[in-house]
Design an enzyme around this catalytic site. Sequence first.
Site, PDB file in Angstrom:
ATOM      1  N   GLY A   1     -55.225 -10.056   0.121  1.00  0.00           N
ATOM      2  CA  GLY A   1     -54.454  -9.084  -0.525  1.00  0.00           C
ATOM      3  C   GLY A   1     -54.820  -7.850  -0.902  1.00  0.00           C
ATOM      4  N   THR A   2     -55.905  -8.085  -1.502  1.00  0.00           N
ATOM      5  CA  THR A   2     -56.407  -6.545  -2.135  1.00  0.00           C
ATOM      6  C   THR A   2     -56.942  -5.852  -1.062  1.00  0.00           C
ATOM      7  OG1 THR A   2     -57.400  -7.709  -4.187  1.00  0.00           O
ATOM      8  CG2 THR A   2     -58.418  -5.912  -3.703  1.00  0.00           C
TER       9      THR A   2
ATOM     10  N   ASN B   1     -46.092 -11.807  -9.790  1.00  0.00           N
ATOM     11  CA  ASN B   1     -46.966 -13.099  -9.693  1.00  0.00           C
ATOM     12  C   ASN B   1     -46.857 -13.634 -11.118  1.00  0.00           C
ATOM     13  OD1 ASN B   1     -48.087 -10.359 -10.043  1.00  0.00           O
ATOM     14  ND2 ASN B   1     -49.773 -11.517 -11.145  1.00  0.00           N
TER      15      ASN B   1
ATOM     16  N   GLN C   1     -46.986 -13.067  -3.378  1.00  0.00           N
ATOM     17  CA  GLN C   1     -46.632 -14.166  -4.006  1.00  0.00           C
ATOM     18  C   GLN C   1     -45.252 -14.578  -3.423  1.00  0.00           C
ATOM     19  OE1 GLN C   1     -47.496 -16.033  -6.337  1.00  0.00           O
ATOM     20  NE2 GLN C   1     -49.440 -14.823  -6.986  1.00  0.00           N
TER      21      GLN C   1
ATOM     22  N   THR D   1     -66.886  -8.850  12.186  1.00  0.00           N
ATOM     23  CA  THR D   1     -66.459 -10.016  12.872  1.00  0.00           C
ATOM     24  C   THR D   1     -65.482 -10.837  12.252  1.00  0.00           C
ATOM     25  OG1 THR D   1     -68.788 -10.314  14.154  1.00  0.00           O
ATOM     26  CG2 THR D   1     -67.399 -12.383  13.806  1.00  0.00           C
TER      27      THR D   1
ATOM     28  N   CYS E   1     -58.645 -11.835 -19.633  1.00  0.00           N
ATOM     29  CA  CYS E   1     -59.585 -11.487 -20.533  1.00  0.00           C
ATOM     30  C   CYS E   1     -60.557 -10.629 -19.708  1.00  0.00           C
ATOM     31  CB  CYS E   1     -60.209 -12.874 -20.764  1.00  0.00           C
ATOM     32  SG  CYS E   1     -59.357 -13.998 -21.804  1.00  0.00           S
TER      33      CYS E   1
END
Length: 381
Positions: free
Chosen positions: A76-77, A153, A181, A239, A327
């Site tokens: 997704g990124t 999300n 999501q 590929t 974090c």
Amino acid sequence: MFKSAESLPVYLDYNATAPLRPVAREALLAALAAPANPSSVHGFGRAARKIAESARESVAALAGAAPKRVVFTSGGTEANNLALRLAIRQAGVTRLVVAAIEHDSVLRPARAAGLPLVEVPAGPDGIVDPAAIVAALDGGEGPALVCLMLANNETGAVQPVAEVTRLAHARGALVLCDAVQAAGKIPLDLAALGCDFLTLSAHKLGGAAGTGALVCRDDWTPAPLLLGGGQELGQRAGTENLSGIAAFGAAADAARAGLAAEAARLAGLRNRLQGLLTAACPAAPVHAGHAERLPNTLCIGMPGVPAETQVMALDLAGVAVSAGSACSSGKVTPSHVLTAMGLPDQAAREALRFSLGWASTAADVERAAAAWIALQGRSIK
């Protein structure tokens, strides 16, 4: 030594990643069983190409799109970054209007693009008001791209993408919808949503990590982020990750089959969990609890107890969940999604996310609730 069901860990973090579905594992292993480069012209290559194209058809069916509009990516990124690049470099977008609750794979490249940017907050219910997006569009000049995810999300709140798309198109703007999501949890239909770009990720719905897709409307063809071979019809060099693509297709088929029944099952489990927690702690806020949500997602706070404490305590009790805060280098920060909804930092730091999926059971819900309630009881003594 035999372990009882009570001693096995409970996994309720499907929005982070879903366990690999058995059918996806079978497809993945089958694709690994023979030399397989879909660009090769010999028999092995043709067999590999057939696997890839079959998976493309499955992913396209999940999205309600034509197979030729599906470009496989690493996740997704990459799909979100590719869509932003397409809009800016090919479509001539000169400004961005982005929901403040977007995933970082949209927010960070949008902020780094160097274009005028308006980040539109959500309301207390977790929903972005279409009128606020219209105001942002009307407040600037030049071609714009609107970024609005289909479902959040963290809270599960389902966004009014079809309405926003209609309003944005009336103002000459393009729309990118991150459906990572939502895919496999609620119905997808590219035509009904009307958006120009739709992004997906395999591992959120039981496929393998490392595979995603950008789905475009018929009149958009993205230029590649990476230059090299002519794979993916010249739209993504390199590929193909055939095993991941095969697993993606199998997971898409499995998620699409019986979608309504599975959504009802998960909503029942989620509501049972929510009922148990709020009965034990009436002061616990359910974030986006009054909005339309994904059937599998519960974002709830435990007043006075930091989310990281909750995550660790539940982990020790054998229950895997996620915090609503991230974090970084040891520094705990409040959830940007919840702060974009107007929550104070303390409330945003106390939010926990339970997310269920295809293998979740009623017993999982009971164990998770018992662990959370036990911690809540200890926290008020």
